[in-house]
Design a protein around this motif. Structure first.
Motif, short mmCIF file in Angstrom:
data_model
loop_
_atom_site.label_atom_id
_atom_site.label_comp_id
_atom_site.label_asym_id
_atom_site.label_seq_id
_atom_site.Cartn_x
_atom_site.Cartn_y
_atom_site.Cartn_z
N VAL B 110 0.88 -1.17 0.00
CA VAL B 110 0.00 0.00 0.00
C VAL B 110 0.91 1.22 0.00
O VAL B 110 1.66 1.43 0.94
CB VAL B 110 -0.95 0.02 1.22
CG1 VAL B 110 -1.85 1.23 1.17
CG2 VAL B 110 -1.77 -1.27 1.28
N THR B 121 -6.45 -2.15 7.56
CA THR B 121 -7.20 -1.21 6.74
C THR B 121 -6.50 0.15 6.66
O THR B 121 -6.16 0.73 7.69
CB THR B 121 -8.63 -1.04 7.30
OG1 THR B 121 -9.13 -2.31 7.68
CG2 THR B 121 -9.56 -0.43 6.28
N THR B 134 -10.21 3.26 0.52
CA THR B 134 -9.91 2.50 1.73
C THR B 134 -9.61 1.07 1.31
O THR B 134 -10.44 0.42 0.67
CB THR B 134 -11.12 2.53 2.69
OG1 THR B 134 -11.41 3.90 2.96
CG2 THR B 134 -10.80 1.82 3.99
N LEU B 135 -8.40 0.61 1.64
CA LEU B 135 -7.97 -0.72 1.22
C LEU B 135 -7.85 -1.64 2.43
O LEU B 135 -7.35 -1.22 3.48
CB LEU B 135 -6.60 -0.65 0.53
CG LEU B 135 -6.56 0.06 -0.81
CD1 LEU B 135 -5.12 0.38 -1.19
CD2 LEU B 135 -7.21 -0.77 -1.89
N LYS B 136 -8.32 -2.87 2.25
CA LYS B 136 -8.24 -3.85 3.33
C LYS B 136 -7.37 -5.00 2.85
O LYS B 136 -7.47 -5.44 1.69
CB LYS B 136 -9.64 -4.35 3.65
CG LYS B 136 -9.73 -5.14 4.94
CD LYS B 136 -11.21 -5.45 5.22
CE LYS B 136 -11.33 -6.52 6.27
NZ LYS B 136 -11.23 -6.02 7.63
N CYS B 137 -6.50 -5.48 3.73
CA CYS B 137 -5.63 -6.58 3.37
C CYS B 137 -5.35 -7.42 4.60
O CYS B 137 -4.87 -6.92 5.62
CB CYS B 137 -4.32 -6.06 2.80
SG CYS B 137 -3.23 -7.39 2.31
#
Lengths: 248, 310
Positions: B110, B121, B134-137
């Motif tokens: 990210v 997040t 908003t990125l979730k990993c």
């Protein structure tokens, strides 16, 4: 010597994108698309290296939906010799793109791999570095100047506070910064010629690369917009306002 | 969970960008700071005093001296087993190095994140700052780079232990030739409290120097430029503020003769107070300026400089 140049089709840099009202994505339906500006610079650099006799063949590659063909035709019109289209309708992360480019590079065996330093849609600035890592090749990122001398590429990189020069053993991955060159305009005869140049198709499946997303975009939002303030009539008034706001 | 931050330095001092990365990383877990270079005792001692750093790892070898990604990436990978997050500031150093590490570890990255929501997040900007995603990993390992202007600099007062780690073998894929760093007489752009930026409206390098520099000096400000001004060679490359240049968020940003293209605004829209001086009342820069003056910058700027000196 062969060069591989990766090009991406993105929303045109003049378009101000909007987030969809449900926050599910960015609305890019019916907006103008063009080649990522940094990739245009990468193509131009490859063409200049060919014109200087340093490179024999330029292969342009793009990954994505059907319309990437237009982006590849633009690269061919600029001077690339042939094109490879890795066709897929799914969204691709930089690491997947790097793996797909590695698979193409394994077949083509280029000595120079040119990319833009970042795409102006995801602004990730990752793919070239990842590709270099996967190939165990050196990287010349944010290149402002490229010279090929013998079996080395001399790359002057733009860094914070100035520039630095590194010598890279070939094969090497180079990512173009804005000031590397000024891309040429293509003329109609070149566009016509480009239609006859070979364009090969393949898919992630054929290249044996999984496109599964590992980063999940859960929400898109508009950034807090700055509000337009007030116009002041004189310098004295400006200084007074700035002092009142404790800005000076 | 432990977080590895890769420190940036020039052999003499720790780069201020690293201080911001430490603050961001501390939100995710115990921070270990990796200082790699040739002769790094001095840097390690500075790093150990940073607040929020639990441990300083030093790796000392000649091939780490120039900060080459080809050499530093295997070192980071050799330490990765103990960390979920491998991180750095999102400046030229971190942008160059971190994706190489991510690919070697086969983990996602990210980039340039501006907010940590929770352990999995993160929020970052896309499309030149025109949208937030908003990125979730939930992967076991993640590489992150932090936008420095979104996180405070870590203070001093820490007392971390220092431990040496074994150097990885030299890769010899690349050779460092040299570096050109023009002397700065003014504050560093990304760290400055006040920034005065000039655009194409200045018309020449002579005008840029004659108008922008005295105004910057009157304010103790750093000098920035739009891409148009840099391309016209009114100012050096590294003065460029914007999507493809530097991101700044000073207390006060003064835009002189800058139209306010989205690529420029992407680099300064988080400034606290924005002042625009432009002769075109329709210029987009007025849409983001707190205070605007419509008029001839050749009259206004000297007047403003004089008023601020008084």
């Amino acid at each position: 010597m062969k060069a591989l140049v990766a090009v991406k089709r993105v929303v045109d840099y003049n378009v101000k994108v909007r987030v969809k009202s449900d926050g599910s994505d960015v609305d890019i339906d019916n907006v103008k698309m063009s080649m990522n500006p940094f990739d245009e610079i990468a193509v131009e650099e490859a063409v200049r290296l060919k014109e200087a006799g340093k490179i024999g063949e330029i292969v342009a590659v793009s990954l994505g939906g059907k319309k990437c063909e237009e982006t590849l035709r633009t690269a061919l019109a600029m001077g690339a010799d042939r094109a490879v289209h890795v066709e897929t309708e799914v969204a691709l992360e930089p690491l997947v793109v790097a793996k797909l480019l590695k698979a193409v590079a394994d077949k083509e065996q280029p000595q120079i791999l040119l990319l833009g330093k970042q795409a102006i849609d995801d602004d990730a600035n990752q793919t070239a570095q990842m590709l270099a890592a996967l190939l165990n090749a050196p990287q010349g990122t944010f290149a402002g100047k490229v010279l090929i001398e013998g079996n080395e590429a001399l790359v002057t990189r733009e860094i914070d506070g100035g520039s630095e020069t590194v010598a890279l053993k070939l094969p090497a991955v180079i990512s173009a910064d804005l000031r590397l060159n000024e891309p040429r305009y293509v003329k109609l005869p070149q566009i016509m010629q480009a239609k006859k140049k070979p364009l090969e198709k393949t898919t992630p499946e054929e290249l044996g690369v999984s496109t599964a997303l590992r980063l999940q975009a859960v929400r898109y939002a508009e950034p807090k917009a700055r509000q337009a303030g007030e116009k002041v009539g004189s310098v004295a008034e400006l200084v007074e306002k700035l002092k009142a706001a404790k800005a000076v | 969970m432990n977080v590895l931050v890769i420190a940036e330095h020039d052999g003499q001092t720790l780069n201020p960008a690293t201080l911001h990365a430490v603050t961001a990383a501390a939100k995710l877990g115990e921070v270990h700071l990796l200082v790699a270079g040739s002769g790094v005792e001095n840097i390690a001692a500075q790093a150990a005093r940073l607040e929020g750093v639990a441990k300083v790892l030093t790796a000392d070898a000649p091939h780490y001296a120039d900060g080459l990604a080809e050499e530093l990436a295997p070192l980071a990978v050799s330490l990765a087993a103990e960390y979920r997050y491998l991180t750095a500031a999102a400046d030229a150093f971190g942008k160059n190095l971190m994706p190489r590490i991510a690919a070697l570890l086969d983990c996602p990255q990210v980039s340039d994140l501006v907010e940590i929501v929770d352990a999995d997040t993160f929020v970052r900007l896309i499309y030149a700052g025109n949208a937030l995603v908003t990125l979730k990993c939930t992967e076991a390992k993640l590489v992150l780079t932090f936008r420095t202007t979104a996180f405070e600099a870590a203070g001093s007062g820490g007392n971390a232990q220092i431990a040496a780690v074994p150097a990885t073998p030299a890769q010899n894929l690349s050779r460092f030739i040299g570096r050109e760093l023009p002397q700065l007489e003014r504050p560093e752009l990304t760290q400055a409290k006040v920034v005065v930026s000039g655009g194409k409206g200045l018309g020449s390098k002579e005008n840029f120097d004659a108008l922008i520099l005295p105004l910057a000096d009157a304010l103790g400000a750093a000098v920035g430029a739009s891409r148009a001004a840099v391309d016209a060679e009114y100012a050096p490359n590294d003065y460029q503020v914007g999507q493809t240049g530097k991101v700044v968020a000073p207390e006060l940003y003064i835009a002189v003769g800058i139209s306010g293209a989205i690529q420029h605004v992407a680099g300064m829209q988080d400034s606290k107070t924005v002042v625009a001086i432009n002769k075109d009342p329709e210029a987009a820069i007025f849409n983001v300026a707190d205070y605007g003056i419509v008029g001839d910058l050749f009259e206004i700027v000297p007047e403003l400089t004089a008023a601020l000196k008084a």
